[in-house]
Design an enzyme around this catalytic site. Structure first.
Site, PDB file in Angstrom:
ATOM      1  N   ASP A 207      33.222  52.421  43.975  1.00 24.14           N
ATOM      2  CA  ASP A 207      31.853  51.935  44.126  1.00 24.14           C
ATOM      3  C   ASP A 207      31.352  51.994  45.564  1.00 24.14           C
ATOM      4  OD1 ASP A 207      31.731  51.435  41.444  1.00 24.14           O
ATOM      5  OD2 ASP A 207      31.996  49.268  41.605  1.00 24.14           O
TER       6      ASP A 207
ATOM      7  N   HIS B 291      35.620  55.326  32.763  1.00 26.27           N
ATOM      8  CA  HIS B 291      36.842  55.474  33.546  1.00 26.27           C
ATOM      9  C   HIS B 291      37.151  56.912  33.946  1.00 26.27           C
ATOM     10  CE1 HIS B 291      37.340  51.398  32.047  1.00 26.27           C
ATOM     11  NE2 HIS B 291      38.262  51.220  32.957  1.00 26.27           N
ATOM     12  N   VAL B 292      36.440  57.881  33.363  1.00 23.78           N
ATOM     13  CA  VAL B 292      36.679  59.264  33.779  1.00 23.78           C
ATOM     14  C   VAL B 292      36.347  59.432  35.257  1.00 23.78           C
ATOM     15  CG1 VAL B 292      34.368  60.163  33.230  1.00 23.78           C
ATOM     16  CG2 VAL B 292      36.349  61.675  33.100  1.00 23.78           C
ATOM     17  N   GLN B 293      35.476  58.564  35.789  1.00 24.48           N
ATOM     18  CA  GLN B 293      35.142  58.630  37.218  1.00 24.48           C
ATOM     19  C   GLN B 293      36.317  58.211  38.099  1.00 24.48           C
ATOM     20  OE1 GLN B 293      30.854  56.800  37.600  1.00 24.48           O
ATOM     21  NE2 GLN B 293      31.781  56.214  35.661  1.00 24.48           N
TER      22      GLN B 293
ATOM     23  N   ARG C  57      15.560  66.589  24.840  1.00 26.00           N
ATOM     24  CA  ARG C  57      15.751  65.149  24.682  1.00 26.00           C
ATOM     25  C   ARG C  57      16.105  64.536  26.038  1.00 26.00           C
ATOM     26  NH1 ARG C  57      21.087  66.361  21.672  1.00 26.00           N
ATOM     27  NH2 ARG C  57      19.859  65.889  19.792  1.00 26.00           N
TER      28      ARG C  57
ATOM     29  N   GLY D  72      40.945  47.825  40.156  1.00 24.41           N
ATOM     30  CA  GLY D  72      40.812  49.084  39.422  1.00 24.41           C
ATOM     31  C   GLY D  72      41.480  50.229  40.159  1.00 24.41           C
TER      32      GLY D  72
ATOM     33  N   THR E 105      37.707  51.631  46.672  1.00 23.50           N
ATOM     34  CA  THR E 105      36.881  51.406  45.490  1.00 23.50           C
ATOM     35  C   THR E 105      35.987  52.618  45.300  1.00 23.50           C
ATOM     36  OG1 THR E 105      35.065  50.129  44.510  1.00 23.50           O
ATOM     37  CG2 THR E 105      35.228  50.098  46.895  1.00 23.50           C
TER      38      THR E 105
END
Length: 341
Positions: free
Chosen positions: A127, A271-273, A162, A10, A125
């Site tokens: 992550d 994917h905006v991250q 909410r 990625g 990454t």
């Protein structure tokens, strides 16, 4: 010496900063020649390379993504994959590779290194789950993007009273969910490391509504309920055996709404991250990784990965860091005193 550079897996902010620093130092200090392998290991299989020099990396420091392209190709899953990679390197007179990628890309690199291909790894990454390094570049940018999204969602959640569920990336580790959730003041944070109880989640949501507060739930995409399996919308797998994650956010919102009788909606950051301009920290870390990677090539120290240890960049054997995931330290659960499931 001619050096190839490859970006796999990625995309993430900071990849171009690595490419830039490797080429600039390699050319200016060591008089290396460079080529870029297009589209990750796919380009290595297909002999698809492009020349790289200082002019070709000028101006790419703030750019997201990778100028070389990427893919989730696994050459070990292709017929004669290792031989085809060797053939490409031989055809291009490449003496060594700098491989920039996450756990999967670096696992391939470790195996190719064991088979005699000379390479140096650079961990990336969003992550932050690559073992052997304190941080990977891309993570800081992703956390910043997720935190800003949570900040914005607080006000719209309060306007409508909410629950808003924010699904962030994190297949096996909850680093983004943890950091962004804490920084954004989330009320519930769900991570893959600890299966969650949906009844407990709903109880926390109800408690927030009792004090006229609209709750924010942050869930890593790999978060799993205690009594169920990983929640998926798509069960197809890639060449590394991974399913495409997404769906836990929608499931959570539906369950919260049905069990509490209140409105709940989902925002999937997805994917905006990964996209856009890297943060200053990610540019700094990626640049340092690249400088030390080309030093390792110059030293003939192959089969290693650059890594951040405190404030120092060190080299660690690829064989020691691949095949396992760096997960969130359980002690952090108690340190922050918040609910993680």
């Amino acid at each position: 010496m001619k050096v190839g550079i490859l970006t796999g897996g990625g995309d993430c902010p900071g990849l171009n900063a690595v490419i830039r620093s490797v080429v600039r130092k390699g050319v200016q200090q060591y008089a290396f020649d460079f080529v870029g392998v297009r589209d990750g290991w796919r380009g290595a299989l297909q002999n698809n390379v492009v020349p790289l020099d200082i002019s070709s990396v000028r101006g790419i420091l703030p750019r997201g993504g990778t100028i070389l392209g990427s893919s989730r190709t696994n050459p070990l899953k292709h017929e004669d994959g290792v031989r085809r990679v060797r053939d490409t390197l031989a055809a291009q007179d490449v003496d060594a590779l700098v491989v920039i990628g996450g756990e999967d890309t670096l696992s391939v690199a470790a195996e190719l290194g064991r088979q005699g291909i000379r390479l140096v790894g650079v961990p990336k990454t969003i992550d932050n789950d690559v073992s052997g390094t304190d941080y990977t570049f891309g993570f800081d940018t992703a956390v910043g993007i997720a935190t800003e999204a949570i900040d914005r969602l607080h006000t719209t959640a309060e306007s409508h009273m909410r629950t808003l569920v924010v699904e962030v990336m994190g297949r096996h580790s909850g680093w983004i969910a943890l950091h962004a959730g804490i920084a954004g003041g989330a009320n519930v944070i769900l991570v893959p490391e600890r299966p969650f109880d949906i009844d407990e989640v709903c109880a926390w949501v109800k408690n927030r509504f009792k004090i006229h507060y609209a709750p924010i739930v942050v869930a890593a995409e790999g978060a799993v309920p205690k009594e169920g399996q990983l929640i998926l919308k798509d069960r197809t797998v890639d060449e590394f055996g991974h399913v495409r994650l997404s769906g836990v956010g929608e499931w959570l919102a539906r369950e919260i709404s049905e069990r509490t009788g209140t409105d709940a909606r989902t925002t999937v950051l997805g994917h905006v991250q990964r996209g856009g301009t890297p943060s200053a920290f990610d540019r700094w870390l990626a640049t340092r990784f690249g400088l030390h990677a080309v030093d390792a090539v110059k030293d003939g120290d192959f089969g290693v990965m650059t890594a951040l240890n405190g404030t120092r960049i060190v080299r660690v054997p690829l064989a020691d860091v691949t095949g396992r995931t760096k997960t969130v330290d359980p002690s952090l659960y108690d340190e922050f005193g918040v609910f993680f499931g």
